[in-house]
Design a protein around this motif. Structure first.
Motif, mmCIF file in Angstrom:
data_model
loop_
_atom_site.group_PDB
_atom_site.id
_atom_site.type_symbol
_atom_site.label_atom_id
_atom_site.label_comp_id
_atom_site.label_asym_id
_atom_site.label_seq_id
_atom_site.Cartn_x
_atom_site.Cartn_y
_atom_site.Cartn_z
ATOM 1 N N GLU A 181 0.561 5.461 0.244
ATOM 2 C CA GLU A 181 -0.327 6.543 0.649
ATOM 3 C C GLU A 181 0.155 7.838 0.031
ATOM 4 O O GLU A 181 1.364 8.095 -0.051
ATOM 5 C CB GLU A 181 -0.365 6.647 2.168
ATOM 6 N N THR A 216 -3.286 0.386 -3.537
ATOM 7 C CA THR A 216 -3.058 -0.915 -2.905
ATOM 8 C C THR A 216 -2.859 -1.956 -3.997
ATOM 9 O O THR A 216 -3.642 -2.016 -4.951
ATOM 10 C CB THR A 216 -4.245 -1.307 -2.012
ATOM 11 N N THR A 252 -5.824 2.354 4.829
ATOM 12 C CA THR A 252 -4.400 2.706 4.898
ATOM 13 C C THR A 252 -4.180 4.052 5.569
ATOM 14 O O THR A 252 -3.039 4.461 5.742
ATOM 15 C CB THR A 252 -3.826 2.747 3.473
ATOM 16 N N ALA A 256 0.842 -1.189 0.000
ATOM 17 C CA ALA A 256 0.000 0.000 0.000
ATOM 18 C C ALA A 256 0.874 1.234 0.000
ATOM 19 O O ALA A 256 1.850 1.328 0.756
ATOM 20 C CB ALA A 256 -0.934 0.009 1.210
ATOM 21 N N SER A 279 -4.758 6.667 -2.001
ATOM 22 C CA SER A 279 -3.873 5.526 -1.779
ATOM 23 C C SER A 279 -3.931 4.585 -2.974
ATOM 24 O O SER A 279 -4.872 4.618 -3.771
ATOM 25 C CB SER A 279 -4.274 4.778 -0.505
#
Length: 1217
Positions: free
Chosen positions: A540, A576, A677, A538, A574
């Motif tokens: 951010e 992922t 996240t 992940a 984010s």
């Protein structure tokens, strides 16, 4: 402007290109609006050197604008070119563009120098001299190439010498297979097309060195004869130092024109192959404009200027030494503009000048023309003075407009420009569109335009917010063209700007708006990740941007698009990646774009080998901890937390809830959700709320327990942000107006002391608002209003800290009252006996005293009927009337309150129509050759009854219909006897009533006349009725004893034969033939004998038919009643099942009737009720009957009912009579 960059992020504000465009606009020539008088201006023209393809038409462009629109003419080779005399030349309408059709013509005839002239009453503009030449691709001159034999190691030149084409051809070398010959440091092609070998090798031997020339315009390729080269190695040349094959000698010269591309070439021989290098004596090679080609043998410098003149030294080097050659470069220049003359707009009595500043090498000669005529030969103008490159015009007067041409030339070319002088007196006008909105990012320049026109040239002044005068100086710059520039825009510079254009003829102002936006910034960049294969990664990317701009987040992988894979999940802030693989390794970049700027940041993903893990247990996440409130403002706060243990299932999202301790303590309300996240969230708050927050985490297993509550955060009271919704105004009674709304909640109140300011006034009436402030209410009643008047209504929220926003205005009507007036002039048009049309004069709208819903029409005959017509109507139709009737009609107007008074009753009559069917039809006195019919009058005469029409026809034993006889009967008769009929014959009857409009629907029926061998009772009717027939089954015997009879009584007896038929079909029926009553009178013993004789005859006939037809396999007589395919008879009607022959798909020719003589109507085509005795013989009102009859043409369709040899007892008896 120089954007800054660092290792992981870039910041491109997206402002640079726009700034360049705007600055260039500042220097553009003054444009005169086309609605004003002006001399011609050339807007488009062909290039000076025009090489045309002889396969296509010649198109020489010349477009111009002016007021009035200019006319065009041409010269060719200095003399007038009469376009109209040459049928191959067409000048486009409204244009000076020439189209020359050279198909079938010698194209050379149209070569030459052309010049276009555009003229109107204010002056004449001329184009450049356009040289028209035909493209040429000549053939190679015939030659015979001698074979070349050389020793290995020597240098070699293969000459190409292509034919001179127009334009020059592109040269390349290939072999017989059209494969390009490989070029390298040793073998290279010179700019003139020759092929150079610094030293030859044995592999250079070949018979097909071919030079090709491709001519661009005609797309043709010419080839030279092949050259044969043989390299010998019996006496190879040894290694030797470099020497130049081209150019020759120690030095040479090269002349290049300014702005062109300088191409210098050095090719050296030597063994080993020399390396070439370049340098400029006394200076550096210009960076950004210098390129090397052909393995450093060619030096190119683009866009040459005077500084590029000098000595260029090329050096050839190998291990045995060096060789140098100096090329002296001279830079000449065709004329080029330093300052081209621009259009000049002058007011009467003003003074101005045209300047034509050019440069070149050698220095160009400047020549002035006016309206296309050499200025020395033009009519004298005392206001004009020529001073070399300047024309000065003093104290100009109206009517002295003209077009001046400046021509600057030297031996390398010429420049020519048109510039008009337009003498005008015009008040200012602003050309920039009004109310334009300019948006810039803070700390960047802002340019606000005020393009204007006027004569004299207007003076531009600027004001901010219509008050503050803006002076030229930091931070503002007012450019010559009126554009206002703010060097470094700040939010405080946002607002309304007004520019005012002024001259001695008037003043004009324009408003524009500037919005300075916050820059887009990535607050939290994605971080470097090391992830095991098969796990999730992940990144951010938290961004801050101006809330009024719509952001777009884009993720890139290695500066390209993300793979099209559902494993890549992009959220608002984010990225992922699920189930990571080795291919996912790389650099990931988040790019945040708005319409004005962008920001980006990158991070690396490294994928490592997965380590064995124990069995995974998935559980709900632990609740977040350590809730903290930061960045506290009046309307927002940032909440951060530390996530709890995910228990092997990644957190999908966090749910943030709040408790309002002031208004709803103990109630937790969902506020927002953020990605799993995230560990922080910016929360938007409302005033006058005591907030407490908690967070819950969600994964694939479920929702965690709530976190501990955050510290309490109180927002200060403020004026309401919202007003009540669903505001409506509607009167409920005459003289009132009920204003209602949906109140604000305590959460929406924003402070204590919530009240509502209710305002109202009549619409389109010049009066002030009436108002009333109420608390704890959702409605307010205004009394004493006029009836049904439109009001404007506003409801505004307020509290102790101020008023809410301005309330929206809604409209509503005061209460309605009953209408005052009735419709006038009611007229009725009767279309036919069942339809009439009503017309009336609508009432005046004021008399409605409410919203007009429509008109209500009442018509009365025996009972009242009501019809309602919606809307403002003046007519309506009355359908479904009864013929020959009297009606009374009245009309009322309707509104929401009710109905008004009725109009005067209007009477009308409907004309006669056709009558209904007779109410019944039956036979009351049947005889051997007569039948007496009785019927009832129609239920509805629909007029004066004129009589009856009776039709009848016989039906023979094969169901064929005989001729029809028609009788007309008077209206007062309801019985009639038909005489001279055939005995034992079935007749079908049709009876209808009639008026003067014609006959009505028909009622039908059928009945038998009596038999010659029977003695029927006088009261018997040949219609088979519904008498209570008793039935007894006889199992195949020829006689049967009937017991239980009463002495002295009369009985009727009938015998029905039942055929037992076996078919494979699943559907069976026994279709009964018509039965005639065989009852007789006499002593009891005689009756019994007749029955026995009849049964005997019947069985004989059946036996004969069975042996004769062979179609109906019959079971043993003893088992006839046990056949499962014969459906059981009902006790009440004795109905039999239906049979069908699936083998030949033909219906049965005969049928049997059960002992009681009736058949169930829903399972049989024929009903014995239609033929039995003692029934009343009534028929259906619509004239339908159950029996099926047809003539010869329909015989096949009713074959199942035909019986030429009927097996019934009656027909069997008739056959012996």
């Amino acid at each position: 402007f120089h954007p800054t960059m660092d290792r992981n992020r870039k910041w491109v504000p997206g402002f640079g290109p726009a700034l360049l465009i705007l600055l260039s606009h500042m220097t553009s020539a003054l444009e005169v609006p086309l609605d004003l008088p002006q001399p011609p201006t050339i807007t488009q023209q062909s290039p000076k050197d025009y090489i045309f393809d002889p396969r296509e038409n010649i198109v020489i462009h010349c477009e111009a604008k002016g007021k009035p629109h200019p006319s065009f003419s041409w010269t060719r080779n200095g003399t007038h070119f009469d376009v109209e005399k040459d049928s191959k030349v067409l000048m486009k309408p409204g244009s000076g563009t020439l189209v020359i059709d050279i198909s079938g013509e010698k194209a050379e005839a149209y070569e030459g120098t052309y010049q276009c002239t555009a003229h109107n009453e204010h002056g004449t503009a001329v184009s450049n001299r356009i040289v028209i030449r035909q493209s040429r691709s000549p053939l190679w001159s015939k030659e015979r190439n001698e074979a070349i034999v050389v020793q290995m190691g020597v240098s070699l030149v293969l000459q190409c010498r292509p034919p001179a084409g127009l334009p020059p051809p592109v040269i390349f070398w290939m072999d017989n297979n059209f494969q390009k010959l490989p070029l390298d440091q040793r073998v290279s092609q010179a700019l003139n097309g020759d092929l150079y070998f610094s030293n030859v090798l044995p592999e250079d031997s070949r018979q097909d060195y071919i030079c090709y020339a491709r001519f661009p315009h005609t797309q043709t390729i010419q080839q030279k004869q092949p050259i044969s080269v043989t390299v010998l190695d019996n006496s190879p040349e040894g290694e030797h130092r470099p020497r130049f094959m081209m150019p020759l000698g120690a030095s040479s010269t090269k002349m290049v024109l300014r702005g062109e591309t300088l191409e210098l070439e050095c090719i050296a021989a030597g063994l080993p192959t020399p390396d070439i290098s370049w340098q400029k004596d006394g200076g550096e090679l210009p960076s950004g404009r210098t390129t090397f080609q052909h393995f450093q043998k060619t030096l190119k410098i683009s866009d040459v200027n005077e500084d590029d003149a000098g000595n260029y030294r090329c050096t050839a080097t190998n291990k045995l030494g060096t060789a140098e050659h100096i090329i002296k470069v001279n830079v000449k220049a065709a004329p080029f503009w330093v300052s081209a003359p621009r259009n000049l707009i002058l007011a009467p009595n003003e003074t101005g000048s045209l300047t034509c500043r050019v440069s070149g090498e050698p220095k160009p000669k400047i020549t002035w023309f006016v309206n296309g005529v050499l200025i020395e030969n033009a009519p004298e103008d005392r206001a004009r003075k020529v001073d070399d490159d300047t024309v000065i015009l003093s104290n100009v007067q109206s009517g002295s407009s003209a077009v001046y041409q400046c021509n600057a030339s030297n031996e390398f070319g010429y420049l020519m420009a048109n510039a008009f002088v337009n003498v005008l007196a015009e008040a200012p006008r602003v050309l920039t569109p009004p109310n334009r909105v300019y948006q810039v990012i803070a700390n960047n320049p802002a340019l606000l335009h005020c393009a204007s026109f006027g004569s004299p040239i207007p003076t531009i002044t600027w004001f901010k917010d219509s008050q503050t005068s803006i002076k030229d100086g930091d931070p503002y710059v007012i450019h010559v063209n009126g554009t206002l520039e703010i060097h470094v825009a700040q939010p405080l510079n946002s607002g309304k700007y007004t520019c005012i254009a002024t001259n001695n003829l008037g003043i004009k102002e324009n408003h524009v708006f500037l919005e300075v936006k916050e820059p887009t910034r990535i607050l939290k960049q994605p971080e470097y990740r090391v992830v095991q294969r098969g796990m999730s990664a992940a990144f951010e990317c938290k961004v801050k941007h101006d809330p009024s701009l719509i952001p777009t987040m884009t993720w890139l992988k290695d500066n390209g698009e993300l793979p099209d894979d559902e494993r890549f999940l992009v959220d608002t802030d984010s990225l992922t990646i699920k189930d990571v693989t080795d291919r996912d390794e790389g650099t990931y970049t988040c790019v945040m774009n708005t319409t004005l700027d962008q920001d980006s940041a990158s991070a690396m993903l490294t994928v490592v080998e997965a380590t064995p893990t124990p069995a995974i247990v998935y559980e709900k996440p632990d609740p977040p901890t350590d809730l903290e409130l930061t960045d506290q403002t009046e309307r927002s706060v940032r909440l951060t937390w530390i996530p709890g243990d995910e228990h092997n299932s990644p957190t999908q999202q966090f749910l943030i809830q709040y408790e309002d301790l002031l208004h709803e303590p103990g109630v937790w309300i969902n506020l927002t959700e953020v990605a799993g996240t995230s560990t922080t969230a910016q929360l938007n708050l409302s005033p006058y709320v005591y907030y407490s927050f908690r967070v819950m985490a969600l994964n694939s297993v479920g929702l965690s327990e709530p976190s501990q509550s955050s510290s309490q955060y109180r927002t200060n009271p403020a004026a309401p942000d919202d007003n009540p919704t669903d505001v409506r105004g509607e009167g409920t009674e005459p003289g009132n107006l009920v204003i209602s709304w949906t109140p604000l909640t305590g959460f929406q109140s924003n402070g204590p002391g919530l009240e509502y300011k209710v305002q109202w006034r009549q619409k389109d009436v010049d009066e002030d608002w009436s108002s009333k402030t109420v608390a704890n209410a959702s409605r307010f009643v205004v009394s004493g209003t006029p009836t049904y008047v439109l009001y404007e209504i506003k409801v505004q929220a307020l509290n102790d800290y101020g008023n809410g926003p301005d309330a929206e205005v809604v409209t509503g009507y005061s209460g309605e009252d009953l209408p005052l007036s009735a419709p006038d002039s009611v007229q009725i048009m009767v279309h036919n006996s069942t339809l009439a049309e009503v017309h009336w004069e609508p009432v005046s709208l004021p008399s409605v005293r409410g919203k007009l819903q429509g008109y209500k029409l009442s018509n009365r005959k025996k009972r009242r009927h009501v019809l309602t017509f919606s809307g403002n109507r003046s007519e309506g139709r009355l359908p479904g009337l009864e013929p020959y009737s009297i009606y009374n009609v009245s009309i009322r107007v309707l509104n929401n309150k009710g109905e008004g008074p009725p109009s005067p009753s209007k009477r009308f009559d409907t004309p006669e129509g056709v009558p209904g069917p007779p109410s019944f039809l039956k036979v009351v006195k049947p005889g051997l050759d007569s039948l007496t019919l009785e019927w009832g009058p129609p239920m509805k005469n629909n007029g004066r009854l004129a009589g009856y029409i009776l039709k009848y026809q016989p039906v023979n034993k094969t169901n064929e219909l005989g001729p029809v006889k028609v009788m007309t009967l008077p209206a007062n008769e309801t019985t009639f006897t038909l005489d001279s009929l055939n005995s034992s014959m079935l007749y079908k009857f049709y009876l209808s009533a009639k008026t003067i409009k014609g006959p009505g629907p028909t009622i039908t029926g059928e009945a038998f006349t009596g038999s010659l061998d029977s003695n029927p009772s006088p009261s018997a009717a040949p219609f088979l009725g519904k008498d209570d027939w008793k039935k007894e089954l006889v199992n195949g015997s020829h006689w049967h004893m009937i017991k239980g009879l009463k002495p002295g009584s009369s009985y009727r007896v009938r015998v029905v034969l039942i055929l037992t038929v076996c078919f494979p079909s699943s559907v069976r029926s026994a279709v009964p033939s018509r039965q005639v009553d065989i009852a007789t009178q006499g002593w009891f013993i005689g009756l019994m004998c007749a029955i026995a004789l009849l049964i005997l005859v019947l069985l004989i006939v059946c036996f004969i038919k069975r042996n004769k037809g062979g179609k109906y396999p019959v079971k043993e007589k003893e088992d006839a009643h046990q056949d499962p395919e014969i459906q059981p008879m009902k006790e009440d009607d004795g109905t039999f099942g239906e049979y069908s022959d699936t083998e030949d798909h033909k219906p049965l020719k005969g049928s049997r009737t059960p002992s009681n003589g009736t058949v169930r109507r829903d399972e049989s085509d024929d009903s014995l009720v239609d033929y039995g005795e003692g029934g009343d013989g009534q028929f259906n009102e619509d004239g339908s009957f159950i029996g099926q009859y047809s003539g010869k043409k329909e015989k096949d369709t009713h074959e199942g009912n035909e019986s030429s040899e009927a097996p019934s007892p009656v027909n069997a008896m008739n056959s012996f009579v």
